[in-house]
Design a protein around this motif. Structure first.
Motif, PDB file in Angstrom:
ATOM      1  N   CYS A  14      29.787  41.865  39.373  1.00 20.31           N
ATOM      2  CA  CYS A  14      30.855  41.402  38.122  1.00 20.31           C
ATOM      3  C   CYS A  14      31.669  40.200  38.594  1.00 20.31           C
ATOM      4  O   CYS A  14      31.732  40.145  39.846  1.00 20.31           O
ATOM      5  N   SER A  15      32.423  39.629  37.773  1.00 18.98           N
ATOM      6  CA  SER A  15      33.191  38.451  38.122  1.00 18.98           C
ATOM      7  C   SER A  15      34.320  38.304  37.014  1.00 18.98           C
ATOM      8  O   SER A  15      34.321  38.654  35.634  1.00 18.98           O
ATOM      9  N   ASP A  16      35.442  37.870  37.514  1.00 17.21           N
ATOM     10  CA  ASP A  16      36.794  37.638  36.730  1.00 17.21           C
ATOM     11  C   ASP A  16      36.737  36.027  36.445  1.00 17.21           C
ATOM     12  O   ASP A  16      37.838  35.546  36.082  1.00 17.21           O
ATOM     13  N   GLY A  17      35.645  35.462  36.847  1.00 14.78           N
ATOM     14  CA  GLY A  17      35.744  33.832  36.511  1.00 14.78           C
ATOM     15  C   GLY A  17      36.133  32.908  37.599  1.00 14.78           C
ATOM     16  O   GLY A  17      35.759  31.919  37.553  1.00 14.78           O
ATOM     17  N   GLU A  18      36.691  33.297  38.487  1.00 12.99           N
ATOM     18  CA  GLU A  18      37.072  32.778  39.767  1.00 12.99           C
ATOM     19  C   GLU A  18      36.565  33.624  40.975  1.00 12.99           C
ATOM     20  O   GLU A  18      36.044  32.622  42.004  1.00 12.99           O
ATOM     21  N   ARG A  19      36.002  34.668  40.852  1.00 14.30           N
ATOM     22  CA  ARG A  19      35.327  35.497  42.137  1.00 14.30           C
ATOM     23  C   ARG A  19      34.153  36.135  41.620  1.00 14.30           C
ATOM     24  O   ARG A  19      34.185  36.600  40.308  1.00 14.30           O
ATOM     25  N   VAL A  20      33.327  36.521  42.419  1.00 18.09           N
ATOM     26  CA  VAL A  20      32.289  37.480  42.041  1.00 18.09           C
ATOM     27  C   VAL A  20      32.440  38.761  43.066  1.00 18.09           C
ATOM     28  O   VAL A  20      32.475  38.495  44.283  1.00 18.09           O
ATOM     29  N   PHE A  21      32.095  39.933  42.494  1.00 22.06           N
ATOM     30  CA  PHE A  21      32.378  40.928  43.381  1.00 22.06           C
ATOM     31  C   PHE A  21      31.059  41.741  43.374  1.00 22.06           C
ATOM     32  O   PHE A  21      30.510  41.861  42.266  1.00 22.06           O
ATOM     33  N   ALA A  22      30.599  42.011  44.655  1.00 23.16           N
ATOM     34  CA  ALA A  22      29.253  42.721  44.599  1.00 23.16           C
ATOM     35  C   ALA A  22      29.383  43.998  45.810  1.00 23.16           C
ATOM     36  O   ALA A  22      29.977  43.912  46.585  1.00 23.16           O
ATOM     37  N   LEU A  23      28.993  44.861  44.989  1.00 23.11           N
ATOM     38  CA  LEU A  23      28.970  46.459  45.625  1.00 23.11           C
ATOM     39  C   LEU A  23      27.414  46.691  46.178  1.00 23.11           C
ATOM     40  O   LEU A  23      26.568  46.815  45.133  1.00 23.11           O
ATOM     41  N   TYR A  24      27.361  47.354  47.363  1.00 19.78           N
ATOM     42  CA  TYR A  24      26.168  47.716  47.577  1.00 19.78           C
ATOM     43  C   TYR A  24      25.964  49.077  47.827  1.00 19.78           C
ATOM     44  O   TYR A  24      27.015  49.823  47.686  1.00 19.78           O
ATOM     45  N   SER A  25      24.882  49.663  47.943  1.00 25.76           N
ATOM     46  CA  SER A  25      24.527  51.128  47.824  1.00 25.76           C
ATOM     47  C   SER A  25      25.297  51.737  49.056  1.00 25.76           C
ATOM     48  O   SER A  25      25.628  52.973  49.165  1.00 25.76           O
ATOM     49  N   SER A  26      25.567  50.978  50.005  1.00 27.13           N
ATOM     50  CA  SER A  26      26.146  51.385  51.433  1.00 27.13           C
ATOM     51  C   SER A  26      27.657  51.558  51.179  1.00 27.13           C
ATOM     52  O   SER A  26      28.532  51.840  52.051  1.00 27.13           O
ATOM     53  N   ASN A  27      28.137  51.319  50.119  1.00 28.42           N
ATOM     54  CA  ASN A  27      29.435  51.020  49.548  1.00 28.42           C
ATOM     55  C   ASN A  27      30.320  49.780  50.286  1.00 28.42           C
ATOM     56  O   ASN A  27      31.429  50.032  50.488  1.00 28.42           O
ATOM     57  N   ASP A  28      29.478  48.835  50.605  1.00 29.78           N
ATOM     58  CA  ASP A  28      30.115  47.647  51.219  1.00 29.78           C
ATOM     59  C   ASP A  28      30.542  46.933  49.887  1.00 29.78           C
ATOM     60  O   ASP A  28      29.627  46.367  49.059  1.00 29.78           O
ATOM     61  N   LEU A  29      31.665  46.528  49.879  1.00 31.21           N
ATOM     62  CA  LEU A  29      32.137  45.609  48.749  1.00 31.21           C
ATOM     63  C   LEU A  29      32.569  44.319  49.232  1.00 31.21           C
ATOM     64  O   LEU A  29      33.480  44.139  50.066  1.00 31.21           O
ATOM     65  N   PHE A  30      32.000  43.150  48.391  1.00 33.98           N
ATOM     66  CA  PHE A  30      32.372  41.760  48.823  1.00 33.98           C
ATOM     67  C   PHE A  30      32.898  41.136  47.770  1.00 33.98           C
ATOM     68  O   PHE A  30      32.457  41.226  46.792  1.00 33.98           O
ATOM     69  N   ALA A  31      33.848  40.293  48.098  1.00 35.23           N
ATOM     70  CA  ALA A  31      34.312  39.380  47.094  1.00 35.23           C
ATOM     71  C   ALA A  31      34.164  37.833  47.615  1.00 35.23           C
ATOM     72  O   ALA A  31      34.381  37.605  48.769  1.00 35.23           O
ATOM     73  N   PHE A  32      33.646  36.947  46.651  1.00 33.86           N
ATOM     74  CA  PHE A  32      33.013  35.703  46.970  1.00 33.86           C
ATOM     75  C   PHE A  32      33.709  34.682  45.939  1.00 33.86           C
ATOM     76  O   PHE A  32      34.197  35.084  45.030  1.00 33.86           O
ATOM     77  N   ASP A  33      34.147  33.551  46.409  1.00 34.72           N
ATOM     78  CA  ASP A  33      34.308  32.577  45.599  1.00 34.72           C
ATOM     79  C   ASP A  33      33.264  32.158  44.864  1.00 34.72           C
ATOM     80  O   ASP A  33      32.087  32.307  45.004  1.00 34.72           O
ATOM     81  N   LEU A  34      33.451  31.032  43.854  1.00 31.99           N
ATOM     82  CA  LEU A  34      32.066  30.781  42.931  1.00 31.99           C
ATOM     83  C   LEU A  34      31.366  29.680  43.634  1.00 31.99           C
ATOM     84  O   LEU A  34      30.160  29.384  43.449  1.00 31.99           O
ATOM     85  N   ALA A  35      31.648  29.274  45.004  1.00 29.21           N
ATOM     86  CA  ALA A  35      30.860  28.421  45.887  1.00 29.21           C
ATOM     87  C   ALA A  35      30.414  29.360  46.975  1.00 29.21           C
ATOM     88  O   ALA A  35      29.549  28.737  47.929  1.00 29.21           O
ATOM     89  N   GLY A  36      30.257  30.790  46.659  1.00 26.63           N
ATOM     90  CA  GLY A  36      29.736  31.659  47.591  1.00 26.63           C
ATOM     91  C   GLY A  36      30.218  31.835  49.147  1.00 26.63           C
ATOM     92  O   GLY A  36      29.885  32.410  49.879  1.00 26.63           O
ATOM     93  N   ASN A  37      31.592  31.392  49.302  1.00 28.70           N
ATOM     94  CA  ASN A  37      32.601  31.629  50.385  1.00 28.70           C
ATOM     95  C   ASN A  37      33.096  33.065  50.178  1.00 28.70           C
ATOM     96  O   ASN A  37      33.578  33.682  49.360  1.00 28.70           O
ATOM     97  N   LEU A  38      32.933  33.867  51.590  1.00 25.46           N
ATOM     98  CA  LEU A  38      33.425  35.014  51.258  1.00 25.46           C
ATOM     99  C   LEU A  38      35.073  35.101  51.464  1.00 25.46           C
ATOM    100  O   LEU A  38      35.595  34.535  52.085  1.00 25.46           O
ATOM    101  N   LEU A  39      35.625  35.930  50.644  1.00 28.38           N
ATOM    102  CA  LEU A  39      36.969  35.908  50.436  1.00 28.38           C
ATOM    103  C   LEU A  39      37.733  37.288  50.950  1.00 28.38           C
ATOM    104  O   LEU A  39      38.501  37.349  51.782  1.00 28.38           O
ATOM    105  N   TRP A  40      36.860  38.296  50.926  1.00 29.32           N
ATOM    106  CA  TRP A  40      37.242  39.728  51.475  1.00 29.32           C
ATOM    107  C   TRP A  40      36.015  40.590  51.439  1.00 29.32           C
ATOM    108  O   TRP A  40      35.270  40.316  50.730  1.00 29.32           O
ATOM    109  N   LEU A  41      36.333  41.591  52.382  1.00 28.37           N
ATOM    110  CA  LEU A  41      35.077  42.536  52.579  1.00 28.37           C
ATOM    111  C   LEU A  41      35.612  44.010  52.612  1.00 28.37           C
ATOM    112  O   LEU A  41      36.563  43.969  53.390  1.00 28.37           O
ATOM    113  N   ARG A  42      35.150  44.846  52.139  1.00 31.86           N
ATOM    114  CA  ARG A  42      35.711  46.263  52.421  1.00 31.86           C
ATOM    115  C   ARG A  42      34.579  47.115  52.360  1.00 31.86           C
ATOM    116  O   ARG A  42      33.522  47.127  51.744  1.00 31.86           O
ATOM    117  N   GLY A  43      34.691  47.973  53.536  1.00 29.97           N
ATOM    118  CA  GLY A  43      33.561  48.815  54.004  1.00 29.97           C
ATOM    119  C   GLY A  43      33.958  50.293  53.422  1.00 29.97           C
ATOM    120  O   GLY A  43      35.010  50.997  54.103  1.00 29.97           O
TER     121      GLY A  43
END
Length: 285
Positions: A14-43
């Protein structure tokens, strides 16, 4: 780990228009900017070691304002968290019913509706405070559908609800509407449900009465999606089907044989439909 009919990338980003948030089955949660740069990661499984199940997780995250809401519901450490989109830190954490659950939250009048085997709970996305609670049970696979005025919950068939702060009113219940793995979808003044036999059912939003049934080429794992008067759905065998919902008894007006395994829900953007098979990402116009 993941079941053969899913993958570690089952949740929809999902996205807030500035970031894209991706959740995996492993419960790893990533936040990227719209250029694909990693902003933060939660395990999240690092933080909550027992938040997993043997089939794999599939609930999709949802973003409301500056809060990302993630469900990680299972038989052990079952929880939902509200996360600050900028920092990746928890705003709140709530214990959830201890039962495997693959449904995704929906947003209704500013509240995030968390679905589980117990029912549907509306929480304030900023604080996690419970605003209303429906406790008559719900499916753990197909998710709810939402309009401006009601939520259509896979519960005892399909149950139409109008939640308000502190209460929930039931508009109607149609026990004959039984979604399979796919979530219901609203088109105009009608609700469409795809049952486990691959039959698409059109029903009235006003009272749940059935108008027609249309058998499609199945089986299906993903949910139908809609644009205008058309519904789009792909079978597991790769039969991508377009249904004209305005036809008197419903009509499949076009079928594309992708000839690959499709388990996903299609996505629609800018006049095109995107479909992911086990080998290919397709853009269809």
């Amino acid at each position: 780990m993941a079941h053969n009919k899913t993958s570690v990338a089952a949740p929809t980003p999902c996205s807030d228009g500035e970031r894209v948030f991706a959740l995996y089955s492993s419960n790893d949660l990533f936040a990227f900017d719209l250029a694909g740069n990693l902003l933060w990661l939660r395990g999240l499984t690092f933080d909550y070691a027992n938040a997993s199940n043997s089939l794999g997780m599939a609930s999709s995250p949802v973003v409301v304002g500056d809060t990302l809401v993630v469900q990680s519901e299972n038989d052990s450490e079952s929880l939902a968290v509200g996360i600050d989109v900028a920092t990746g830190k928890n705003r709140w954490k709530k214990e959830r019913p201890k039962a495997a659950n693959w449904t995704s939250a929906v947003v209704f009048k500013g509240a995030v509706a968390l679905q589980s085997s117990k029912g549907l709970t509306g929480v304030n996305p900023r604080t996690g405070e419970v605003e209303w609670d429906y406790t008559d049970g719900a499916s753990t696979t197909p998710s709810s559908a939402v309009t401006e005025n009601a939520i259509y919950v896979p519960s005892n068939g399909v149950t139409a609800l109008t939640p308000e702060k502190g209460s929930v009113s039931q508009l109607w219940r149609a026990t004959g509407l039984k979604p399979g793995t796919g979530s219901p979808v609203v088109v105009g003044d009608s609700l469409f449900v795809l049952n486990g036999a691959g039959v698409l059912v059109k029903a009235s939003l006003a009272n749940g009465d059935e108008a027609w049934k249309l058998r499609l080429k199945g089986p299906m794992s993903g949910s139908p999606v809609a644009a205008g008067k058309y519904i789009y759905i792909a079978s597991e065998r790769g039969d991508f089907q377009v249904v004209d919902t305005t036809a008197k008894e419903g009509e499949v007006i076009h079928t594309i044989e992708l000839k690959e395994t499709v388990l996903c829900t299609p996505a629609i953007s800018n006049g095109a439909v995107y479909v992911r098979s086990d080998k290919t990402l397709w853009k269809l116009k």
